[in-house]
Design an enzyme around this catalytic site. Structure first.
Site, PDB file in Angstrom:
ATOM      1  N   ASP A   1      48.710  22.070  31.309  1.00 55.97           N
ATOM      2  CA  ASP A   1      48.080  23.308  31.746  1.00 55.97           C
ATOM      3  C   ASP A   1      49.096  24.036  32.614  1.00 55.97           C
ATOM      4  O   ASP A   1      49.754  23.411  33.458  1.00 55.97           O
ATOM      5  CB  ASP A   1      46.818  22.987  32.562  1.00 55.97           C
ATOM      6  CG  ASP A   1      46.006  24.231  32.788  1.00 55.97           C
ATOM      7  OD1 ASP A   1      44.970  24.402  32.111  1.00 55.97           O
ATOM      8  OD2 ASP A   1      46.398  25.059  33.634  1.00 55.97           O
TER       9      ASP A   1
ATOM     10  N   ASP B   1      36.774  20.440  32.280  1.00 50.62           N
ATOM     11  CA  ASP B   1      36.515  21.633  33.097  1.00 50.62           C
ATOM     12  C   ASP B   1      36.481  22.942  32.303  1.00 50.62           C
ATOM     13  O   ASP B   1      35.842  23.900  32.692  1.00 50.62           O
ATOM     14  CB  ASP B   1      37.584  21.754  34.205  1.00 50.62           C
ATOM     15  CG  ASP B   1      39.004  21.709  33.668  1.00 50.62           C
ATOM     16  OD1 ASP B   1      39.167  21.633  32.430  1.00 50.62           O
ATOM     17  OD2 ASP B   1      39.961  21.735  34.463  1.00 50.62           O
TER      18      ASP B   1
ATOM     19  N   SER C   1      49.861  30.619  29.272  1.00 51.13           N
ATOM     20  CA  SER C   1      49.381  29.241  29.368  1.00 51.13           C
ATOM     21  C   SER C   1      50.290  28.222  28.683  1.00 51.13           C
ATOM     22  O   SER C   1      51.268  28.568  28.031  1.00 51.13           O
ATOM     23  CB  SER C   1      47.991  29.148  28.752  1.00 51.13           C
ATOM     24  OG  SER C   1      48.081  29.151  27.350  1.00 51.13           O
TER      25      SER C   1
ATOM     26  N   ARG D   1      45.025  34.946  36.605  1.00 45.67           N
ATOM     27  CA  ARG D   1      45.485  35.568  35.367  1.00 45.67           C
ATOM     28  C   ARG D   1      44.520  36.677  34.995  1.00 45.67           C
ATOM     29  O   ARG D   1      43.311  36.542  35.205  1.00 45.67           O
ATOM     30  CB  ARG D   1      45.463  34.481  34.293  1.00 45.67           C
ATOM     31  CG  ARG D   1      46.505  34.617  33.277  1.00 45.67           C
ATOM     32  CD  ARG D   1      46.724  33.298  32.560  1.00 45.67           C
ATOM     33  NE  ARG D   1      47.955  32.682  32.987  1.00 45.67           N
ATOM     34  CZ  ARG D   1      48.338  31.477  32.621  1.00 45.67           C
ATOM     35  NH1 ARG D   1      47.571  30.749  31.839  1.00 45.67           N
ATOM     36  NH2 ARG D   1      49.486  31.004  33.029  1.00 45.67           N
TER      37      ARG D   1
ATOM     38  N   ARG E   1      49.106  26.302  26.432  1.00 47.21           N
ATOM     39  CA  ARG E   1      48.374  26.113  25.177  1.00 47.21           C
ATOM     40  C   ARG E   1      49.275  25.791  23.981  1.00 47.21           C
ATOM     41  O   ARG E   1      49.935  26.675  23.440  1.00 47.21           O
ATOM     42  CB  ARG E   1      47.683  27.452  24.931  1.00 47.21           C
ATOM     43  CG  ARG E   1      46.439  27.431  24.175  1.00 47.21           C
ATOM     44  CD  ARG E   1      45.782  28.789  24.344  1.00 47.21           C
ATOM     45  NE  ARG E   1      45.359  29.007  25.736  1.00 47.21           N
ATOM     46  CZ  ARG E   1      44.781  30.130  26.158  1.00 47.21           C
ATOM     47  NH1 ARG E   1      44.567  31.109  25.317  1.00 47.21           N
ATOM     48  NH2 ARG E   1      44.413  30.252  27.417  1.00 47.21           N
TER      49      ARG E   1
HETATM   50  C1  MIC Z   1      44.629  29.051  31.221  1.00 46.67           C
HETATM   51  O1  MIC Z   1      44.477  29.228  32.422  1.00 46.67           O
HETATM   52  O2  MIC Z   1      45.064  29.929  30.473  1.00 46.67           O
HETATM   53  C2  MIC Z   1      44.340  27.688  30.638  1.00 46.67           C
HETATM   54  C3  MIC Z   1      43.177  27.788  29.766  1.00 46.67           C
HETATM   55  O3  MIC Z   1      44.009  26.800  31.691  1.00 46.67           O
HETATM   56  C4  MIC Z   1      45.571  27.202  29.879  1.00 46.67           C
HETATM   57  C5  MIC Z   1      45.409  25.937  29.137  1.00 46.67           C
HETATM   58  C6  MIC Z   1      44.888  26.005  27.744  1.00 46.67           C
HETATM   59  O4  MIC Z   1      44.853  27.031  27.102  1.00 46.67           O
HETATM   60  O5  MIC Z   1      44.548  24.936  27.217  1.00 46.67           O
HETATM   61  C7  MIC Z   1      46.815  27.063  30.737  1.00 46.67           C
HETATM   62  O6  MIC Z   1      46.926  27.705  31.754  1.00 46.67           O
HETATM   63  O7  MIC Z   1      47.742  26.363  30.341  1.00 46.67           O
HETATM   64 FE1  SF4 Z   2      40.797  26.769  34.599  1.00 46.47          FE
HETATM   65 FE2  SF4 Z   2      43.191  27.761  33.907  1.00 46.47          FE
HETATM   66 FE3  SF4 Z   2      41.357  29.276  35.149  1.00 46.47          FE
HETATM   67 FE4  SF4 Z   2      42.522  27.382  36.478  1.00 46.47          FE
HETATM   68  S1  SF4 Z   2      43.524  29.172  35.587  1.00 46.47           S
HETATM   69  S2  SF4 Z   2      40.350  27.831  36.502  1.00 46.47           S
HETATM   70  S3  SF4 Z   2      42.772  25.798  34.925  1.00 46.47           S
HETATM   71  S4  SF4 Z   2      41.221  28.361  33.101  1.00 46.47           S
END
Ligand code: MIC
Ligand code: SF4
Length: 819
Positions: free
Chosen positions: A219, A154, A698, A501, A700
């Site tokens: 995530d 995704d 995140s 976010r 991450r």
């Molecule tokens: C996000 O919303 O910041 C992400 C991208 O989904 C991250 C995951 C990632 O950086 O791999 C998260 O929320 O953990």
């Molecule tokens: Fe994707 Fe993270 Fe955004 Fe949700 S908050 S849509 S999982 S990047």
């Protein structure tokens, strides 16, 4: 027919709904969907759905997704009797303790202190984070995953032309990543969801979440499943490897914040406003070390998907997760998504699925839903919360241009059927009066099932009629995968989104883009005005005849009257019953996107000497600052390449510049990754000094992997965000916390650091940091002093540090059992 249907509604509702219904009818006619007219017309009238009258579709095989309630309840009762003398527990405690690995041996549980060893029921991963999980899991030497696991593609789809076209492009540009994940899924028995099938959290809610179960996901918004009564916790990849490798997964017993909801949301207020408001109260750190558990009479008035929105964004206050008790709307949602057997089982264990009477919460916050007004949060931080009625003043006071460039709705946080039908009701009103959005308008469905249902019910057509662009079922602009064409360079501009976010640089890589978070209804209505100071509840627009136009309240169905439309068959995940050891994992040898991981070196056994402070970070330093996403997402599987973004968003406290630090060996300024690499090449290890909540945001794990890879064994911060702190520990980096908060002020970039207390490191034992400052003009003029730091490492976690990483420890244990 109009008369017949209208009888069941109050007079006031009647006229409004009939009016919108008539428009729906004409619109559907104009787009030549005669078969749908009838349905849409009736559907639009029915703003209040009697859930018990919804069709129950043929259930799917639920054997792998139904929790073993009998076993869980038995495990819980052992712990509740042995450890708590039968005293009442909160729902979150009950679910966690029911999943204890060692219920018969565990001693006293002290919240905020004791590490719980847990056995999650399931693991979910997305395409960006799962790459390192797989690369690490490969090192663990296991034939298949020990718990049901799924991968969701995704994050790697860039939003540009919209829908299927963008998926096709991603299938080419990220082919090697998808092939890699698909082959690994086949080898290890993981369910693989193709690009375009949907966003991880929406797919989990639709398919896997189950009341009373425990899952982890790589995530931070994994808690979304709390809307379906699941304790769902966001973790770094190495934690996922634990569960997949059948190793107890550790979590420090969280404290519980009880949020008591009373009343009922009115008119414009939506579940999103509950969490936008709560984020303002709790701030981005207020939930750290806590689970947020909702209770009170108000919960029965909320839809399951609305509760998921609330839980999703609990990540923004740093909460470990959020959860709701089992409600009738969860029952309806489970049935509508072909999981009636799970709903049935859950109903028979209803007392397990709620807090015990008189359970004790560590803190209680009350929200009267009836008094809640819509909120708008931002810019740049999700906890800057302003009630809608005060927002225009806030904008004026800050001198921002009164313009909204784009409105974006959907994403994993807000793309339920209810969200989309309420939004469509607003758009239909505007369309009827010839009012069109003044800003660009984008819609991200969370899954192919939602996309298909929206199309069938005529919502998509209505949204497209006003120029809305439906994007792929993927993260897209939420994670910076947005090929934005409407602004030049770093122009200051505002966007309004229903995402969760809003950190700087996140959506389009432009630090001057202000992302304001609001409910899909508010985003949509304000997009029609194109102005930040427009209040859709009180203000008017001008219609096609020059007359004032005011939106009526949004309305919509919680669940589709005619059931969910199945998404396209080719998006169904691969069905797996076991791993297939003969499958080769595909990694092209010349890839610049995938690279096998080398184990990190084990601890040298001595104190550290001669470490340099690479940067003293000032203020907010989220994982987006430490390891940016957007264009960097493509290097998630290649540690060496992605390390070129390390800390590029961090603000240097010494020079107030972003991504500029002094290289003490050359005396020149350079970017953070450049200087870090230079130190590494010259065998100098370095540390980061950080402010509060370091690693916010995140899950991450790259934010930990990269610093470790570039030669950082220690981070000293005023405080850490939970997931990031664990990620650092997992990768063999020591997260130390200033004992005295003000000692942060004593350090600067270039200082030379040594440690006293790493030898013999124990849980709860402080570590002394010896700081040596060289005056830049004269190296002989030095100042030396000690400060004290604390840490939260358990005995187990100290072993990870000693072994160089948690994974090294797993691998060594695997080796010794196979000898
Ligand atoms: C996000 O919303 O910041 C992400 C991208 O989904 C991250 C995951 C990632 O950086 O791999 C998260 O929320 O953990
Ligand atoms: Fe994707 Fe993270 Fe955004 Fe949700 S908050 S849509 S999982 S990047």
């Amino acid at each position: 027919m109009v008369k017949l249907l209208s009888r069941s509604f109050s007079r006031k509702m009647n006229s409004r709904c009939l009016f919108i219904g008539r428009r729906y009818y004409q619109l559907a006619q104009s787009i030549n969907q005669s078969r749908l007219i009838h349905l849409n017309f009736r559907r639009s009238l029915a703003t209040i759905t009697d859930q018990s009258k919804l069709p129950i579709p043929e259930p799917k095989d639920c054997s792998k997704i139904t929790p073993n309630y009998a076993k869980l309840v038995e495990n819980l009762s052992i712990v509740q009797k042995r450890i708590f003398g039968g005293q009442p527990l909160t729902l979150a405690e009950k679910i966690l303790y029911a999943h204890l690995w060692n219920s018969k041996e565990i001693g006293k549980i002290i919240k905020g202190e004791t590490y719980l060893q847990l056995k999650p029921d399931r693991v979910a991963m997305q395409d960006a984070s799962s790459q390192t999980v797989i690369l690490q899991f490969m090192l663990a030497g296991m034939p298949e995953t020990a718990v049901p696991t799924s991968i969701h593609c995704d994050h790697l789809i860039e939003a540009y032309e919209g829908g299927d076209k963008d998926v096709k492009t991603a299938e080419v540009t990220s082919k090697e990543i998808f092939d890699f994940l698909k082959s690994a899924s086949e080898k290890y028995g993981i369910e693989f969801w193709k690009p375009g099938s949907g966003i991880i959290h929406q797919i989990v809610l639709e398919n896997y979440a189950a009341p009373g179960s425990l899952m982890i996901g790589t995530d931070s918004h994994t808690p979304n499943a709390g809307g379906l009564g699941t304790i769902a916790i966001g973790v770094g990849g190495a934690d996922a490897v634990d569960a997949m490798a059948d190793i107890p997964w550790e979590l420090k017993a969280p404290k519980i914040i009880g949020v008591k909801l009373t009343g009922k949301l009115n008119d414009w207020a939506s579940p999103k406003d509950v969490i936008l408001h709560l984020a303002g109260k709790l701030t981005v750190r207020g939930g750290t070390g806590h689970i947020i558990e909702y209770f009170g009479t108000g919960i029965e008035t909320l839809s399951c998907t609305g509760m998921a929105t609330i839980c999703n964004m609990g990540a923004e206050v740093g909460a470990t997760t959020s959860v709701f008790p089992f409600t009738s709307s969860m029952h309806s949602y489970l049935s509508a998504t072909r999981r009636h057997p799970v709903a049935k089982q859950a109903t028979s264990y209803a007392s397990y699925l709620k807090a015990d009477v008189n359970a004790h919460y560590d803190q209680i916050i009350e929200i009267n839903l009836s008094e809640l007004e819509p909120h708008i949060n931002g810019p740049f931080t999700p906890d800057l919360s302003t009630p809608l009625s005060k927002f225009a003043d806030f904008v004026t006071k800050n001198g921002w241009k009164d313009e909204i460039k784009a409105g974006l709705i959907g994403s994993c946080t807000n793309s339920s059927y209810q969200d989309m039908s309420r939004v469509t009701s607003l758009v239909a009103q505007a369309l009827d009066k010839g009012v069109h959005p003044k800003s660009d308008f984008f819609i991200t469905p969370g899954s192919d099932q939602i996309r298909a249902t929206m199309e069938r019910d005529g919502q998509t057509e209505i949204l497209q009629k006003v120029g809305g662009r439906v994007l792929a079922n993927a993260c897209g602009p939420c994670i910076g995968q947005w090929k934005r064409t409407d602004i030049q360079g770093n122009e200051e501009n505002a966007i309004l989104t229903s995402f969760n976010r809003n950190f700087k640089n996140r959506n389009d890589g432009n630090p001057s883009t202000m992302n304001f978070l609001a409910s899909p209804e508010i985003v949509t209505a304000m997009t029609f005005a194109g102005r930040l100071t427009f209040n859709p509840i009180t203000d008017t627009l001008v219609d096609k005849d020059g007359k004032p136009f005011q939106f009526s309240n949004p309305s919509g169905d919680e669940l589709p009257k005619h059931g969910f439309e199945k998404g396209r068959e080719f998006y169904e995940p691969t069905q797996v019953s076991a791993g297939n050891p003969s499958t080769q994992i595909v990694i092209p040898p010349d890839s610049n996107r995938l690279q096998l991981l080398e184990p990190f070196p084990i601890w040298h056994g001595s104190e550290f000497h001669g470490l340099r402070v690479l940067i003293k970070v000032k203020g907010k330093c989220t994982t987006d600052h430490i390891s940016a996403a957007g264009p960097w997402l493509k290097f998630k599987g290649h540690l060496e390449n992605i390390s070129n973004n390390t800390l590029i968003g961090a603000l240097n406290a010494d020079n107030e510049k972003v991504n500029v630090v002094r290289n003490v060996l050359t005396g020149e300024d350079g970017t953070i990754p450049e200087v870090a690499r230079y130190y590494k090449e010259n065998n100098i290890q370095w540390i980061v000094v950080a402010d509060h909540n370091y690693g916010e945001g995140s899950a991450r794990e790259h934010a930990a992997l990269q610093v470790r890879y570039l030669g950082c064994p220690i981070i000293i911060a005023r405080s850490f965000a939970r997931i990031h702190e664990t990620n650092l520990k997992k990768q063999g980096v020591l997260p130390l916390i200033f004992k005295n908060d003000d000692d942060y002020n004593l350090l600067s970039g270039g200082d030379i650091i040594s440690t006293v207390g790493i030898i013999g490191l124990e849980p709860g034992k402080d570590v002394t940091i010896r700081i040596r400052k060289e005056k830049s003009d004269d190296k002989k003029k030095v100042e030396e002093f000690d400060i004290l730091t604390k840490h939260t490492m358990s005995e187990n976690q100290i072993e990870w540090f000693i072994m160089g990483s948690a994974l090294n420890l797993i691998a060594s244990k695997q080796k010794s059992t196979s000898i």
